[in-house]
Design an enzyme around this catalytic site. Sequence first.
Site, PDB file in Angstrom:
ATOM      1  N   HIS A 964       2.757  -1.625  11.020  1.00 11.65           N
ATOM      2  CA  HIS A 964       2.214  -1.199   9.928  1.00 11.65           C
ATOM      3  C   HIS A 964       1.583  -1.970   9.038  1.00 11.65           C
ATOM      4  CE1 HIS A 964       3.620   2.724  11.223  1.00 11.65           C
ATOM      5  NE2 HIS A 964       4.859   2.002  11.487  1.00 11.65           N
ATOM      6  N   THR A 965       0.357  -2.715   9.279  1.00  9.14           N
ATOM      7  CA  THR A 965      -0.147  -4.055   8.531  1.00  9.14           C
ATOM      8  C   THR A 965      -0.049  -3.789   7.109  1.00  9.14           C
ATOM      9  OG1 THR A 965      -2.303  -3.434   8.934  1.00  9.14           O
ATOM     10  CG2 THR A 965      -1.372  -4.973  10.604  1.00  9.14           C
ATOM     11  N   CYS A 966      -0.272  -2.732   6.634  1.00  7.85           N
ATOM     12  CA  CYS A 966      -0.345  -2.354   5.170  1.00  7.85           C
ATOM     13  C   CYS A 966       0.873  -2.862   4.472  1.00  7.85           C
ATOM     14  CB  CYS A 966      -0.994  -0.986   4.804  1.00  7.85           C
ATOM     15  SG  CYS A 966      -2.631  -0.640   5.419  1.00  7.85           S
ATOM     16  N   PHE A 967       2.091  -2.577   5.024  1.00  7.06           N
ATOM     17  CA  PHE A 967       3.297  -2.693   4.720  1.00  7.06           C
ATOM     18  C   PHE A 967       4.220  -3.595   5.339  1.00  7.06           C
ATOM     19  CE2 PHE A 967       2.165   1.765   4.287  1.00  7.06           C
ATOM     20  CZ  PHE A 967       1.764   2.046   3.424  1.00  7.06           C
TER      21      PHE A 967
END
Length: 998
Positions: A964-967
């Site tokens: 999950h690249t956003c996090f």
Amino acid sequence: MLCWGNASFGQLGLGGIDEEIVLEPRKSDFFINKKVRDVGCGLRHTVFVLDDGTVYTCGCNDLGQLGHEKSRKKPEQVVALDAQNIIAVSCGEAHTLALNDKGQVYAWGLDSDGQLGLLGSEECIRVPSCLPKIMCIDSLVRACSGLSFGRIRSGGSIRNIKCLSDIQIVQVACGYYHSLALSKASEVFSWGQNKYGQLGLGTDCKKQASPQLIKSLTGIPFMQVAAGGAHSFVLTLSGAIFGWGRNKFGQLGLNDENDRYVPNLLKSLRTQKIVYICCGEDHTAALTKEGGVFTFGAGGYGQLGHNSTSHEINPRKVFELMGSIVTQIACGRQHTSAFVPSSGRIYSFGLGGNGQLGTGSTSNRKSPFTVKGNWCPYNGQCLPDVDSEEYFCVKRIFSGGDQSFSHYSNPQNGGPPDDFRCPDPSKQIWTVSEALIQKWLSYPSGRFPVEIANEIDRTFSSSGCLNGSFLAVSNDDHYRTGTRFSGVDMNAARLLYHKLIQPDYPQIAQQVAASLEKNLIPKLTSSLPDVEALRFYLTLPECPLMSDSNNFTTIAIPFGTALVNLEKAPLKVLENWWSVLEPPLFLKIVELFKEVVVHLLKLYKIGIPPSERRIFNSFLHTALKVLEILHRVNEKAGQIIQYDKFYIHEVQELIDIRNDYINWVQQQAYGMDVNHGLTELADIPVTICTYPFVFDAQAKTTLLQTDAVLQMQMAIDQAHRQNVSSLFLPVIESVNPCLILVVRRENIVGDAMEVLRKTKNIDYKKPLKVIFVGEDAVDAGGVRKEFFLLIMRELLDPKYGMFRYYEDSRLIWFSDKTFEDSDLFHLIGVICGLAIYNFTIVDLHFPLALYKKLLKKKPSLDDLKELMPDVGRSMQQLLDYPEDDVEETFCLNFTNTEYKGEYWAEHPTIKIFWEVFHELPLEKKKLFLLFLTGSDRIPILGMKSLKLVIQSTGGGEEYLPVSHTCFNLLDLPKYTEKETLRSKLIQAIDHNEGFSLI
């Protein structure tokens, strides 16, 4: 007395025995019920000194070496010495020296090379005759002389040596054809043959018939002299050895085979705590305080004890004796003896052809071998009585020529001797000690005897005596004396000096002062032979006499002159010693010479007659030069004391600083260099500005103002000259004699920057005039002050972001986040410079660190504490924390990631995950970073700003990891096999594009 070895000339004193050699120790009936004090062994004769001071000799008398014409086979008394209390003797090849309890030296025997020191024309002195006393000394320290082989002293028809009549000799040693003497004032004298340089006097003479001072050794505190066949040694109180003379076999231990004509330091043994040294014909042995033995030189007969017949040009420890503590050593012509009290045994090695080893045979021994005998150890227990056996407790061993002796006691009649170690000659030289002071103070002041006055004079007239005083003996620290450690107990020096110099005993103070002034200090030289000769410079400032203004010109200043005139090498050592002094001790020296400067300046203010100005200049330069050296030491050592401790606050009152500065400027202009010697400086008027470290803040302000006035006047004069020239030469532009700043209040920074950017450096030195646009005020100083107030307030405003204000300390520091041009920082520097130059105070709340940086000095943790107290204290706590759990205690552990769900740092899946990750090549690691964060680059703030989270998923091992690249979150299935995890992870990072769930 036990004896063994060559008896062919009767030198064992056993009477008319048939044997020419005695192979093992044999009792001498002559010494039954007699106590022997000393034994001297020549090549073919022996001298015995009894406790009652009588002297007996036996052996060869061809050259008069016995001092009598009686029987040669058994000891006969030297009647000519009957009235003397002889306490030590030494023998050369065929001459003898004796020393009595009054310090008189007597000599007899062969005088072919002047070895008797009698200035006579006879080849030898046979008939004993007593000459007048030579010296008065309380006791004698015997020397081990290997051919010297016995111990000390030379004498003529039993004549005493007139040349030494004013010298207090405590020890003598004989070589084959030369003699040495050590005075109680720690001076070394030599006479006799100098064919190989054994006199240490250089190459100018082949022989010397009268005792000569070895000047190159002046100032060193010696405890022993020793002589071999043609080589010589002296040993200092702190274990340093100097050797000279013949070195054909390396017997000087100097790593070569070259003869030496002057004393050379044996550096390799400097740290071995040597306490005794003795010499054979061509070999040398040294004993350490811990009981180790080093030997070097000729080894052809095994006399070095290294299980070989090789020569040794460097000192080498006798390993065969390791494990045993040796307390006595003695050298014969080509053999060596050693005594071990724990076993009571004597060991010998070397030439054995004449039975001198005492082993029962004539075989040579290349390593230590026990001398035959029933020896009793010093362990408090003796061997059981056996009717047919007699046991011996060895007291002293003696060797020389090809004979050996042992003085013993019966274990059943008195047990161990009081002192079974080698004699300690250091007790015989004068040193300032508690016992000596108590002796001096025991006399009422009204009955101060002449003999005490003489003792004080001898002690304080000798730099060698003072250099041997106040040693750090409690832990043997003085044996560590070197370029970084003085070996002195400074607290002892302070206490004893203050006990000695006190109002109740004015005669002692007067005598000490007179001795220092008239004898000791005038003899100090710029070149010193060894670091031990420097201790005097360290300890004398502790003497209260130095701080008495009545002694400034007679003691303190001459002492300072000697100090300043030291050559670079010894001065550097002294500076090293100063740098490790405790602050109060270092401050005392600084305060002393500050007081001297003030004293001299007060005399100057009263008025110095023209005839005395030269000597006054010399005195003042000396005191200031000493302070300059001390200041240099203080700065290099990171400030032993605060820099302001060098301030002389009275300077402002005692001299005109403005005139002093002008004189200094003129001296610089005319190239007068104050780095000359003191003699040259005496012709140069003293300017205190040469030594700016003595100025306090007030004096420095006056100095800066004086400089600014001069610079401004020069700038104004230059402008006027240019303006006059412009009247006649149109090409020359007229200029304003002042630096004019025209600024608007609403744009004070911009306007000032605009003007100052265009200003030449030379114009900065002109007086500053400020004009506010639209205002009629004439700048007589007030406008200028307001300008500086406003512009500094503006520049420090947070809107520029140039500085950061720290609430805790109320200080400012440069901001690392400003976007202002560097010119603005330069402007602040110019503004500050102009303010100081124009006598205006600028309120800048910078920490001390800024000024350290200006002086190119490194800031310290204390500077951080000043600016940011909380941070500084925290850093200090980290440094002071003694345990290893720093991370846990101070919460400083950095957390490669957070774990969620079932995972934690030690979970099996997490462990194999990191194993796989660290085994990946760099390109795959970058792909993983891209897969997890959407970028293959580390953030600008580093990995600490990249927080990774790994959580467990409910799927099986057939699933791929998901990001999950956003996090920066990684969903990691609970893999159990490392290879499965490796395969799935690589598959996932190789397909990192897209957002479909897998």
